[in-house]
Design a protein around this motif. Structure first.
Motif, PDB file in Angstrom:
ATOM      1  N   CYS B  15      -3.963 -10.602  -1.758  1.00 22.75           N
ATOM      2  CA  CYS B  15      -3.689  -9.355  -1.035  1.00 22.75           C
ATOM      3  C   CYS B  15      -4.068  -9.499   0.428  1.00 22.75           C
ATOM      4  O   CYS B  15      -3.357  -9.020   1.322  1.00 22.75           O
ATOM      5  CB  CYS B  15      -4.460  -8.196  -1.660  1.00 22.75           C
ATOM      6  N   LEU B  16      -5.208 -10.161   0.683  1.00 20.90           N
ATOM      7  CA  LEU B  16      -5.650 -10.342   2.058  1.00 20.90           C
ATOM      8  C   LEU B  16      -4.625 -11.125   2.874  1.00 20.90           C
ATOM      9  O   LEU B  16      -4.457 -10.880   4.067  1.00 20.90           O
ATOM     10  CB  LEU B  16      -6.999 -11.080   2.078  1.00 20.90           C
ATOM     11  N   ILE B  17      -3.948 -12.062   2.213  1.00 21.47           N
ATOM     12  CA  ILE B  17      -2.927 -12.842   2.932  1.00 21.47           C
ATOM     13  C   ILE B  17      -1.604 -12.083   2.999  1.00 21.47           C
ATOM     14  O   ILE B  17      -0.957 -12.015   4.044  1.00 21.47           O
ATOM     15  CB  ILE B  17      -2.702 -14.199   2.230  1.00 21.47           C
ATOM     16  N   LEU B  18      -1.220 -11.498   1.848  1.00 21.12           N
ATOM     17  CA  LEU B  18       0.136 -10.970   1.730  1.00 21.12           C
ATOM     18  C   LEU B  18       0.357  -9.647   2.467  1.00 21.12           C
ATOM     19  O   LEU B  18       1.442  -9.400   2.979  1.00 21.12           O
ATOM     20  CB  LEU B  18       0.526 -10.819   0.267  1.00 21.12           C
ATOM     21  N   VAL B  19      -0.660  -8.786   2.515  1.00 24.29           N
ATOM     22  CA  VAL B  19      -0.454  -7.499   3.185  1.00 24.29           C
ATOM     23  C   VAL B  19      -0.165  -7.715   4.678  1.00 24.29           C
ATOM     24  O   VAL B  19       0.848  -7.221   5.190  1.00 24.29           O
ATOM     25  CB  VAL B  19      -1.633  -6.532   2.956  1.00 24.29           C
ATOM     26  N   PRO B  20      -1.007  -8.476   5.401  1.00 23.65           N
ATOM     27  CA  PRO B  20      -0.635  -8.760   6.791  1.00 23.65           C
ATOM     28  C   PRO B  20       0.666  -9.548   6.871  1.00 23.65           C
ATOM     29  O   PRO B  20       1.464  -9.332   7.801  1.00 23.65           O
ATOM     30  CB  PRO B  20      -1.795  -9.621   7.314  1.00 23.65           C
ATOM     31  N   GLY B  21       0.891 -10.429   5.890  1.00 26.81           N
ATOM     32  CA  GLY B  21       2.120 -11.212   5.865  1.00 26.81           C
ATOM     33  C   GLY B  21       3.346 -10.318   5.840  1.00 26.81           C
ATOM     34  O   GLY B  21       4.301 -10.506   6.612  1.00 26.81           O
ATOM     35  N   ALA B  22       3.303  -9.323   4.958  1.00 33.36           N
ATOM     36  CA  ALA B  22       4.432  -8.395   4.847  1.00 33.36           C
ATOM     37  C   ALA B  22       4.620  -7.640   6.152  1.00 33.36           C
ATOM     38  O   ALA B  22       5.752  -7.395   6.597  1.00 33.36           O
ATOM     39  CB  ALA B  22       4.198  -7.432   3.699  1.00 33.36           C
ATOM     40  N   LEU B  23       3.490  -7.296   6.769  1.00 30.07           N
ATOM     41  CA  LEU B  23       3.543  -6.560   8.032  1.00 30.07           C
ATOM     42  C   LEU B  23       4.236  -7.396   9.112  1.00 30.07           C
ATOM     43  O   LEU B  23       5.094  -6.897   9.851  1.00 30.07           O
ATOM     44  CB  LEU B  23       2.115  -6.194   8.455  1.00 30.07           C
ATOM     45  N   VAL B  24       3.862  -8.667   9.158  1.00 22.91           N
ATOM     46  CA  VAL B  24       4.485  -9.582  10.132  1.00 22.91           C
ATOM     47  C   VAL B  24       5.983  -9.657   9.880  1.00 22.91           C
ATOM     48  O   VAL B  24       6.802  -9.578  10.798  1.00 22.91           O
ATOM     49  CB  VAL B  24       3.833 -10.984  10.032  1.00 22.91           C
ATOM     50  N   LEU B  25       6.318  -9.787   8.586  1.00 25.86           N
ATOM     51  CA  LEU B  25       7.720  -9.863   8.196  1.00 25.86           C
ATOM     52  C   LEU B  25       8.482  -8.634   8.696  1.00 25.86           C
ATOM     53  O   LEU B  25       9.579  -8.735   9.252  1.00 25.86           O
ATOM     54  CB  LEU B  25       7.786  -9.939   6.670  1.00 25.86           C
ATOM     55  N   ILE B  26       7.876  -7.465   8.497  1.00 26.87           N
ATOM     56  CA  ILE B  26       8.544  -6.215   8.871  1.00 26.87           C
ATOM     57  C   ILE B  26       8.667  -6.105  10.390  1.00 26.87           C
ATOM     58  O   ILE B  26       9.711  -5.723  10.923  1.00 26.87           O
ATOM     59  CB  ILE B  26       7.774  -5.007   8.301  1.00 26.87           C
ATOM     60  N   LEU B  27       7.608  -6.470  11.087  1.00 33.02           N
ATOM     61  CA  LEU B  27       7.596  -6.268  12.536  1.00 33.02           C
ATOM     62  C   LEU B  27       8.480  -7.262  13.277  1.00 33.02           C
ATOM     63  O   LEU B  27       9.152  -6.901  14.240  1.00 33.02           O
ATOM     64  CB  LEU B  27       6.156  -6.333  13.064  1.00 33.02           C
ATOM     65  N   PHE B  28       8.457  -8.511  12.818  1.00 30.47           N
ATOM     66  CA  PHE B  28       9.116  -9.537  13.634  1.00 30.47           C
ATOM     67  C   PHE B  28      10.375 -10.129  13.006  1.00 30.47           C
ATOM     68  O   PHE B  28      11.188 -10.726  13.680  1.00 30.47           O
ATOM     69  CB  PHE B  28       8.129 -10.666  13.958  1.00 30.47           C
ATOM     70  N   PHE B  29      10.515  -9.977  11.691  1.00 33.01           N
ATOM     71  CA  PHE B  29      11.615 -10.650  11.015  1.00 33.01           C
ATOM     72  C   PHE B  29      12.815  -9.725  10.839  1.00 33.01           C
ATOM     73  O   PHE B  29      13.957 -10.134  11.026  1.00 33.01           O
ATOM     74  CB  PHE B  29      11.104 -11.162   9.655  1.00 33.01           C
ATOM     75  N   THR B  30      12.561  -8.460  10.522  1.00 29.69           N
ATOM     76  CA  THR B  30      13.676  -7.550  10.266  1.00 29.69           C
ATOM     77  C   THR B  30      14.290  -7.065  11.566  1.00 29.69           C
ATOM     78  O   THR B  30      13.593  -6.914  12.576  1.00 29.69           O
ATOM     79  CB  THR B  30      13.214  -6.311   9.474  1.00 29.69           C
ATOM     80  N   PRO B  31      15.599  -6.812  11.546  1.00 30.82           N
ATOM     81  CA  PRO B  31      16.258  -6.295  12.755  1.00 30.82           C
ATOM     82  C   PRO B  31      15.886  -4.823  12.984  1.00 30.82           C
ATOM     83  O   PRO B  31      15.454  -4.141  12.060  1.00 30.82           O
ATOM     84  CB  PRO B  31      17.739  -6.420  12.414  1.00 30.82           C
ATOM     85  N   ILE B  32      16.061  -4.389  14.207  1.00 31.16           N
ATOM     86  CA  ILE B  32      15.808  -2.984  14.532  1.00 31.16           C
ATOM     87  C   ILE B  32      17.042  -2.170  14.177  1.00 31.16           C
ATOM     88  O   ILE B  32      18.168  -2.524  14.546  1.00 31.16           O
ATOM     89  CB  ILE B  32      15.451  -2.826  16.023  1.00 31.16           C
ATOM     90  N   GLU B  33      16.827  -1.108  13.416  1.00 30.82           N
ATOM     91  CA  GLU B  33      17.946  -0.309  12.939  1.00 30.82           C
ATOM     92  C   GLU B  33      18.655   0.351  14.123  1.00 30.82           C
ATOM     93  O   GLU B  33      18.027   0.845  15.056  1.00 30.82           O
ATOM     94  CB  GLU B  33      17.444   0.726  11.940  1.00 30.82           C
ATOM     95  N   ARG B  34      19.989   0.362  14.068  1.00 34.05           N
ATOM     96  CA  ARG B  34      20.788   0.751  15.218  1.00 34.05           C
ATOM     97  C   ARG B  34      20.599   2.217  15.605  1.00 34.05           C
ATOM     98  O   ARG B  34      20.386   2.535  16.767  1.00 34.05           O
ATOM     99  CB  ARG B  34      22.272   0.472  14.916  1.00 34.05           C
TER     100      ARG B  34
END
Lengths: 227, 227, 240
Positions: B15-34
């Motif tokens: 959890c300690l790894i994955l929660v920030p991991g998911a956050l990184v994924l959301i912030l930097f990996f996903t596109p910004i909705e139009r």
């Protein structure tokens, strides 16, 4: 002896006893009735309602006052059994304990339904529209049936707590919300004169609520009452 | 007190790894909705928290059922812990929803059926703690808590069914709500981040409930009630 | 170990009964076997669990573990089985807003008694409440309520009677009446288990004494053998 007939006769005996106690003491229906009228008056002042109330508001007001008033009856119904532990006497009788639940649900239903029946002409008078519609009475049967079958279960639960009957509204209102929504929505449609197709899914929903809560009562009533 | 299980320690680290991991994924990996812009990114954790909340309440009901049939305290601890954790997740879902609603709907709160029923669900489970705190013995807390947890969970489908009915009757009102539908218009990157979030929140839920259960056991031992 | 009575003469069998409150064992591995026709006094200090034991036997409290058999079956959770048991607790189990006849009729119907009217009328006569049978129970004195409760517990003519401090609230006359009633039930062969913290008036006609101490039956002895149990004899002397 036919076990099904025995069961029904036990349910009827419990209902009959409650009717008898109510007839003697008159501590349930009159209190609920006065209280529900007070709720109506309070809402009138608080919300500055006009006599030509929209169908939606009248339906909402009807159900809110019924919902508030019936908690008084539900609490009275279980405290009656706890006063001298008469509930123990019923628990020891040679009948399935779910019969006690059904008997209490039926008596609670009868009392609240009676209050509802009195409210209909009163609302018709106050809000200048005929509320005596057969479909509305049917919604009342379904809505109050579901409401009291959940309420009886939760009243038996809350009477076991230190705060006793104070807890019932806190437990009952949020859980009964879907039922109240469905009852208000179908009453609103009926008062607005909409065709049955517009609200029959809400009626089916109320029926489902009856089945669900009665099943819950059947399953858990004994568990709640045993120490 | 038993030693902390290895699996739990492993889960902590994950959890300690994955929660920030998911956050990184959301912030930097996903596109910004139009249309909605960056605020749409709330959606990933919002839906995941709502999912985790619902799952906890389901676990609580199942654990309650197991408690009633086995009468083993540990199932009550599990039930209690799940509800507590579920309440927090529910609160996260509501708060993150408000953060999203402020720029999109231009208000923190609308009386939309889905919002209202979610809030009511929180109240239902808050009442669970009031119920427990007003009961005297650990045994009655467990028994009546279990019944209440099961009955509450049983009304959840009823609640969600009632939202569906609102849809068929008032399609316009609902169009504003529910980011859930948009899940199927997502780009592959959004979908990936979404499912990772769901997975991570599920792990987090298990981890927290597990810890909270162990704590409940410790409290019981401390009060001289536990085994 | 099975709770199945080994011969038909056993009426109450309790095996390894445990009941906890707040994780404290009120009843801690309790065993007792009572023959048909026994009139057993249950003695013990206040709060020792006499009421809990009787309520478990009456099926009102669920034990944590252990086995109980009453009569010839161990299925004491079977509804029809409860017909065998008459229980008199601390509370009257009566409805304040109903009169004596209505109260007893309610119970007669629940027990599906035939000729309910006759049985109720005789029952009220037997506890000497005929003159006030139409009054609401609310107006009754403590003693009258207790007598009506006795009538209620005996209404369905149970084989096993569980009485929890039945003398509470009774005046001298009422107590004498209860003495006689118990003796006649004893003669009829009913099994009677009676909790009393002042057991003395009962020793003259009881058949057994059971001493509940530290969650278990410390001594169980026929009344005539009490001198052979010095601890029990001393305890009874003390509580006089």
């Amino acid at each position: 002896m036919n076990p099904f007939r025995d069961y029904l006769s036990a349910v009827w005996n419990i209902l009959r006893k409650d009717l008898q106690v109510e007839w003697r003491g008159r501590q349930g229906v009159p209190v609920m009735l006065v209280f529900s009228l007070l709720v109506v008056f309070l809402f009138n002042f608080a919300l500055q309602l006009s006599p030509d109330l929209q169908a939606g508001l009248a339906a909402g007001l009807l159900w809110v006052s019924l919902a508030f008033a019936s908690t008084l009856g539900l609490n009275r119904s279980v405290s009656l059994e706890q006063e001298n532990k008469a509930m123990d006497g019923m628990l020891m009788a040679p009948v399935d304990r779910s019969a006690i639940y059904f008997g209490k649900v039926l008596s609670n239903f009868s009392f609240t339904f009676l209050v509802g029946l009195v409210l209909l002409p009163v609302f018709s008078l106050f809000y200048q529209q005929n509320m005596f519609k057969p479909m509305l009475v049917l919604v009342m049967v379904l809505g109050l049936g579901a409401y009291t079958s959940l309420g009886t279960l939760l009243a038996a639960l809350s009477i076991q707590t230190r705060t006793r009957d104070v807890l019932l509204p806190v437990l009952l209102y949020p859980l009964a919300l879907p039922i109240l929504i469905a009852a208000v929505e179908s009453s609103r449609s009926i008062l607005a004169g909409q065709p049955i197709a517009d609200y029959q899914s809400w009626m089916t929903f109320l029926l489902a609520g009856n089945i669900l809560f009665t099943a819950a009562g059947l399953m858990f009533f004994e568990t709640i009452l045993e120490e | 007190m038993t030693k902390k299980p290895k699996l739990l320690s492993l889960l902590d680290i994950l959890c300690l790894i994955l929660v920030p991991g998911a956050l990184v994924l959301i912030l930097f990996f996903t596109p910004i909705e139009r249309v909605m812009g960056p605020v749409q990114k709330v959606f990933y954790f919002h839906v995941s928290a709502a999912w985790a909340g619902m799952l906890s309440f389901l676990i609580a009901a199942v654990a309650g059922g197991v408690y009633l049939s086995t009468r083993k305290q540990k199932w009550d601890w599990l039930s209690l812990s799940s509800i507590e954790v579920g309440l927090v997740f529910g609160l996260i879902a509501i708060l993150s929803g408000m953060i999203w609603a402020q720029p999109i709907w231009n208000t923190w709160w609308v009386w939309d059926p889905r919002l209202t029923t979610t809030a009511i669900m929180e109240l239902i489970y808050l009442a669970y703690f009031i119920l427990r705190s007003s009961l005297n013995t650990p045994e009655s807390r467990a028994r009546l808590g279990a019944v209440y947890a099961i009955v509450s969970a049983a009304t959840v489908p009823l609640t969600f069914f009632s939202i569906r009915l609102f849809r068929t009757i008032h399609p316009v009102v609902i169009a504003a709500g529910g980011s859930g539908e948009s899940a199927f218009n997502m780009t592959p990157r959004m979908l990936l981040a979404f499912f990772v979030s769901l997975f991570v929140f599920t792990l987090l839920l298990i981890d927290l409930v597990w810890h909270r259960s162990r704590l409940a056991r410790l409290q019981a031992v401390n009060r001289g009630e536990g085994v | 170990m099975s709770a199945q009575p080994s011969d038909t003469n056993r009426q109450i069998v309790v095996n390894d009964l445990v009941k906890k409150y707040h994780a404290r064992s009120v009843l801690n591995h309790l065993f007792i076997t009572m023959d048909k026709g026994a009139l057993c006094i249950l003695v013990g200090d206040n709060g020792v669990g006499k009421t809990t034991l009787l309520r478990i036997l009456a099926g009102l409290v669920r034990p944590d573990s252990g086995e109980i058999a009453i009569g010839n079956s161990s299925s004491s959770r079977e509804p029809q089985h409860r017909r065998m048991i008459g229980y008199l607790g601390h509370h009257s189990m009566l409805y304040q807003d109903l009169n004596a006849i209505e109260n007893l009729t309610h119970y007669a119907r629940l027990y599906q008694l035939t000729q309910a009217e006759k049985i109720v009328s005789e029952s009220i006569q037997s506890v000497d409440l005929k003159n006030s049978q139409y009054q609401m129970v609310r107006t009754y004195s403590r003693g009258m309520q207790q007598r009506l409760s006795v009538a209620r517990s005996l209404l369905h003519d149970p084989e096993v009677l569980l009485l929890d401090e039945p003398y509470t609230g009774l005046d001298k006359q009422g107590a004498q009446f209860l003495d006689m009633r118990l003796q006649s039930l004893h003669r009829q062969g009913k099994t009677i288990f009676l909790a009393a913290h002042r057991p003395h008036r009962l020793l003259s006609f009881a058949s057994h004494v059971a001493w509940l101490k530290d969650g278990a039956i410390a001594e169980y002895s026929p009344v005539q053998d009490i001198p052979g149990h010095p601890d029990l004899a001393a305890y009874l002397q003390e509580s006089a």
